[in-house]
Design a protein around this motif. Structure first.
Motif, PDB file in Angstrom:
ATOM      1  N   TYR A  47       0.837  -1.205   0.000  1.00 18.45           N
ATOM      2  CA  TYR A  47       0.000   0.000   0.000  1.00 18.45           C
ATOM      3  C   TYR A  47       0.875   1.259   0.000  1.00 18.45           C
ATOM      4  CZ  TYR A  47      -3.284   3.557   1.567  1.00 18.45           C
ATOM      5  OH  TYR A  47      -4.036   4.705   1.667  1.00 18.45           O
ATOM      6  N   ILE A  48       1.886   1.275   0.872  1.00 23.27           N
ATOM      7  CA  ILE A  48       2.772   2.436   0.973  1.00 23.27           C
ATOM      8  C   ILE A  48       3.490   2.670  -0.355  1.00 23.27           C
ATOM      9  CG2 ILE A  48       4.782   3.423   2.140  1.00 23.27           C
ATOM     10  CD1 ILE A  48       3.920   1.671   4.617  1.00 23.27           C
ATOM     11  N   GLY A  49       3.984   1.600  -0.965  1.00 22.96           N
ATOM     12  CA  GLY A  49       4.634   1.720  -2.266  1.00 22.96           C
ATOM     13  C   GLY A  49       3.708   2.298  -3.312  1.00 22.96           C
ATOM     14  N   ASP A  50       2.465   1.846  -3.320  1.00 30.23           N
ATOM     15  CA  ASP A  50       1.485   2.387  -4.264  1.00 30.23           C
ATOM     16  C   ASP A  50       1.282   3.885  -4.030  1.00 30.23           C
ATOM     17  OD1 ASP A  50       1.107  -0.084  -5.435  1.00 30.23           O
ATOM     18  OD2 ASP A  50      -0.806  -0.488  -4.425  1.00 30.23           O
ATOM     19  N   MET A  51       1.208   4.298  -2.787  1.00 29.43           N
ATOM     20  CA  MET A  51       0.991   5.706  -2.459  1.00 29.43           C
ATOM     21  C   MET A  51       2.199   6.579  -2.816  1.00 29.43           C
ATOM     22  SD  MET A  51      -2.070   6.116  -1.296  1.00 29.43           S
ATOM     23  CE  MET A  51      -2.557   4.943  -2.530  1.00 29.43           C
ATOM     24  N   LEU A  52       3.391   6.028  -2.654  1.00 21.84           N
ATOM     25  CA  LEU A  52       4.604   6.807  -2.894  1.00 21.84           C
ATOM     26  C   LEU A  52       5.176   6.615  -4.301  1.00 21.84           C
ATOM     27  CD1 LEU A  52       6.470   6.367   0.535  1.00 21.84           C
ATOM     28  CD2 LEU A  52       5.041   8.285  -0.224  1.00 21.84           C
ATOM     29  N   GLY A  53       4.621   5.655  -5.045  1.00 19.99           N
ATOM     30  CA  GLY A  53       5.073   5.433  -6.410  1.00 19.99           C
ATOM     31  C   GLY A  53       6.285   4.529  -6.531  1.00 19.99           C
ATOM     32  N   TYR A  54       6.434   3.605  -5.593  1.00 16.60           N
ATOM     33  CA  TYR A  54       7.550   2.661  -5.603  1.00 16.60           C
ATOM     34  C   TYR A  54       7.008   1.247  -5.448  1.00 16.60           C
ATOM     35  CZ  TYR A  54      10.434   6.788  -4.642  1.00 16.60           C
ATOM     36  OH  TYR A  54      11.041   8.006  -4.713  1.00 16.60           O
ATOM     37  N   SER A  55       7.858   0.261  -5.679  1.00 16.98           N
ATOM     38  CA  SER A  55       7.435  -1.129  -5.523  1.00 16.98           C
ATOM     39  C   SER A  55       7.433  -1.525  -4.044  1.00 16.98           C
ATOM     40  CB  SER A  55       8.379  -2.061  -6.283  1.00 16.98           C
ATOM     41  OG  SER A  55       9.659  -2.080  -5.675  1.00 16.98           O
ATOM     42  N   GLU A  56       6.733  -2.598  -3.768  1.00 16.18           N
ATOM     43  CA  GLU A  56       6.691  -3.141  -2.413  1.00 16.18           C
ATOM     44  C   GLU A  56       8.097  -3.513  -1.939  1.00 16.18           C
ATOM     45  OE1 GLU A  56       4.640  -6.845   0.065  1.00 16.18           O
ATOM     46  OE2 GLU A  56       4.315  -6.672  -2.093  1.00 16.18           O
ATOM     47  N   ILE A  57       8.886  -4.126  -2.803  1.00 19.14           N
ATOM     48  CA  ILE A  57      10.236  -4.554  -2.415  1.00 19.14           C
ATOM     49  C   ILE A  57      11.117  -3.344  -2.111  1.00 19.14           C
ATOM     50  CG2 ILE A  57      11.265  -4.758  -4.713  1.00 19.14           C
ATOM     51  CD1 ILE A  57      11.752  -7.262  -1.875  1.00 19.14           C
ATOM     52  N   THR A  58      10.933  -2.257  -2.835  1.00 19.34           N
ATOM     53  CA  THR A  58      11.693  -1.033  -2.540  1.00 19.34           C
ATOM     54  C   THR A  58      11.334  -0.517  -1.152  1.00 19.34           C
ATOM     55  OG1 THR A  58      11.882  -0.444  -4.878  1.00 19.34           O
ATOM     56  CG2 THR A  58      12.132   1.350  -3.288  1.00 19.34           C
ATOM     57  N   MET A  59      10.067  -0.567  -0.812  1.00 15.31           N
ATOM     58  CA  MET A  59       9.640  -0.103   0.518  1.00 15.31           C
ATOM     59  C   MET A  59      10.247  -0.976   1.610  1.00 15.31           C
ATOM     60  SD  MET A  59       7.802   2.636   0.038  1.00 15.31           S
ATOM     61  CE  MET A  59       9.195   2.935  -1.036  1.00 15.31           C
ATOM     62  N   LYS A  60      10.315  -2.275   1.367  1.00 23.53           N
ATOM     63  CA  LYS A  60      10.918  -3.179   2.348  1.00 23.53           C
ATOM     64  C   LYS A  60      12.408  -2.885   2.508  1.00 23.53           C
ATOM     65  CE  LYS A  60       7.639  -6.957   1.846  1.00 23.53           C
ATOM     66  NZ  LYS A  60       7.431  -8.365   1.478  1.00 23.53           N
ATOM     67  N   ARG A  61      13.073  -2.601   1.401  1.00 24.19           N
ATOM     68  CA  ARG A  61      14.499  -2.265   1.472  1.00 24.19           C
ATOM     69  C   ARG A  61      14.715  -0.969   2.228  1.00 24.19           C
ATOM     70  NH1 ARG A  61      15.336  -3.711  -4.704  1.00 24.19           N
ATOM     71  NH2 ARG A  61      15.720  -5.940  -4.495  1.00 24.19           N
ATOM     72  N   TRP A  62      13.912   0.039   1.924  1.00 29.56           N
ATOM     73  CA  TRP A  62      14.009   1.321   2.645  1.00 29.56           C
ATOM     74  C   TRP A  62      13.805   1.088   4.138  1.00 29.56           C
ATOM     75  CZ3 TRP A  62      11.031   5.953   0.067  1.00 29.56           C
ATOM     76  CH2 TRP A  62      11.597   6.236  -1.179  1.00 29.56           C
ATOM     77  N   HIS A  63      12.780   0.314   4.464  1.00 30.33           N
ATOM     78  CA  HIS A  63      12.441   0.054   5.864  1.00 30.33           C
ATOM     79  C   HIS A  63      13.627  -0.570   6.589  1.00 30.33           C
ATOM     80  CE1 HIS A  63      10.531  -2.445   9.087  1.00 30.33           C
ATOM     81  NE2 HIS A  63      10.015  -1.260   9.358  1.00 30.33           N
ATOM     82  N   HIS A  64      14.240  -1.550   5.964  1.00 26.42           N
ATOM     83  CA  HIS A  64      15.393  -2.226   6.560  1.00 26.42           C
ATOM     84  C   HIS A  64      16.542  -1.227   6.778  1.00 26.42           C
ATOM     85  CE1 HIS A  64      17.849  -5.747   7.521  1.00 26.42           C
ATOM     86  NE2 HIS A  64      18.808  -5.152   6.847  1.00 26.42           N
ATOM     87  N   LYS A  65      16.796  -0.389   5.791  1.00 24.48           N
ATOM     88  CA  LYS A  65      17.854   0.619   5.876  1.00 24.48           C
ATOM     89  C   LYS A  65      17.553   1.632   6.983  1.00 24.48           C
ATOM     90  CE  LYS A  65      17.991   4.139   3.137  1.00 24.48           C
ATOM     91  NZ  LYS A  65      18.036   5.083   2.032  1.00 24.48           N
ATOM     92  N   ILE A  66      16.303   2.047   7.073  1.00 25.50           N
ATOM     93  CA  ILE A  66      15.903   3.019   8.099  1.00 25.50           C
ATOM     94  C   ILE A  66      16.058   2.410   9.492  1.00 25.50           C
ATOM     95  CG2 ILE A  66      13.972   4.361   9.018  1.00 25.50           C
ATOM     96  CD1 ILE A  66      12.948   4.444   6.028  1.00 25.50           C
ATOM     97  N   LEU A  67      15.680   1.151   9.650  1.00 24.88           N
ATOM     98  CA  LEU A  67      15.824   0.495  10.952  1.00 24.88           C
ATOM     99  C   LEU A  67      17.278   0.465  11.390  1.00 24.88           C
ATOM    100  CD1 LEU A  67      13.291  -2.473  10.859  1.00 24.88           C
ATOM    101  CD2 LEU A  67      13.085  -0.316  12.105  1.00 24.88           C
ATOM    102  N   LYS A  68      18.186   0.281  10.449  1.00 20.02           N
ATOM    103  CA  LYS A  68      19.615   0.312  10.793  1.00 20.02           C
ATOM    104  C   LYS A  68      20.009   1.678  11.329  1.00 20.02           C
ATOM    105  CE  LYS A  68      21.771  -3.165   7.885  1.00 20.02           C
ATOM    106  NZ  LYS A  68      22.781  -3.369   6.848  1.00 20.02           N
ATOM    107  N   LYS A  69      19.529   2.722  10.700  1.00 21.29           N
ATOM    108  CA  LYS A  69      19.835   4.088  11.151  1.00 21.29           C
ATOM    109  C   LYS A  69      19.218   4.368  12.509  1.00 21.29           C
ATOM    110  CE  LYS A  69      20.434   6.246   6.636  1.00 21.29           C
ATOM    111  NZ  LYS A  69      19.979   7.313   5.733  1.00 21.29           N
ATOM    112  N   ILE A  70      17.970   3.970  12.689  1.00 17.54           N
ATOM    113  CA  ILE A  70      17.270   4.200  13.953  1.00 17.54           C
ATOM    114  C   ILE A  70      17.920   3.392  15.074  1.00 17.54           C
ATOM    115  CG2 ILE A  70      15.104   3.776  15.201  1.00 17.54           C
ATOM    116  CD1 ILE A  70      13.635   4.655  12.661  1.00 17.54           C
ATOM    117  N   GLY A  71      18.366   2.197  14.748  1.00 13.78           N
ATOM    118  CA  GLY A  71      19.006   1.335  15.742  1.00 13.78           C
ATOM    119  C   GLY A  71      20.193   2.009  16.398  1.00 13.78           C
TER     120      GLY A  71
END
Length: 76
Positions: free
Chosen positions: A49-73
């Motif tokens: 859903y988020i990918g559809d709203m932002l204009g990216y694929s689901e897998i891209t959103m998952k990759r971003w999420h993983h990268k963001i979690l590393k930064k937040i960690g």
């Protein structure tokens, strides 16, 4: 447990939207990445859903999420 899974659990336990937003503001991420995190954790939207709203694929959103979690960690 892997590091990003531990970070995800900590993020899910953040008690308020205000605290969550402050954490995102402290993290060096783009406004789109902040939107992804807010939609996923506050609005409870899935990555497709988020990918559809932002204009990216689901897998891209998952990759971003993983990268963001590393930064937040590093901040938690």
């Amino acid at each position: 447990m892997t590091e990003h899974i531990q970070t995800r659990a900590k993020v899910q336990e953040i008690p308020s939207v205000k605290t969550f937003n402050a954490l995102l503001d402290d993290c060096m991420i783009s406004s789109e990445e902040k939107t992804l995190m807010r939609m996923h954790y506050i609005e409870d939207k899935d990555f497709r859903y988020i990918g559809d709203m932002l204009g990216y694929s689901e897998i891209t959103m998952k990759r971003w999420h993983h990268k963001i979690l590393k930064k937040i960690g590093k901040l938690l």
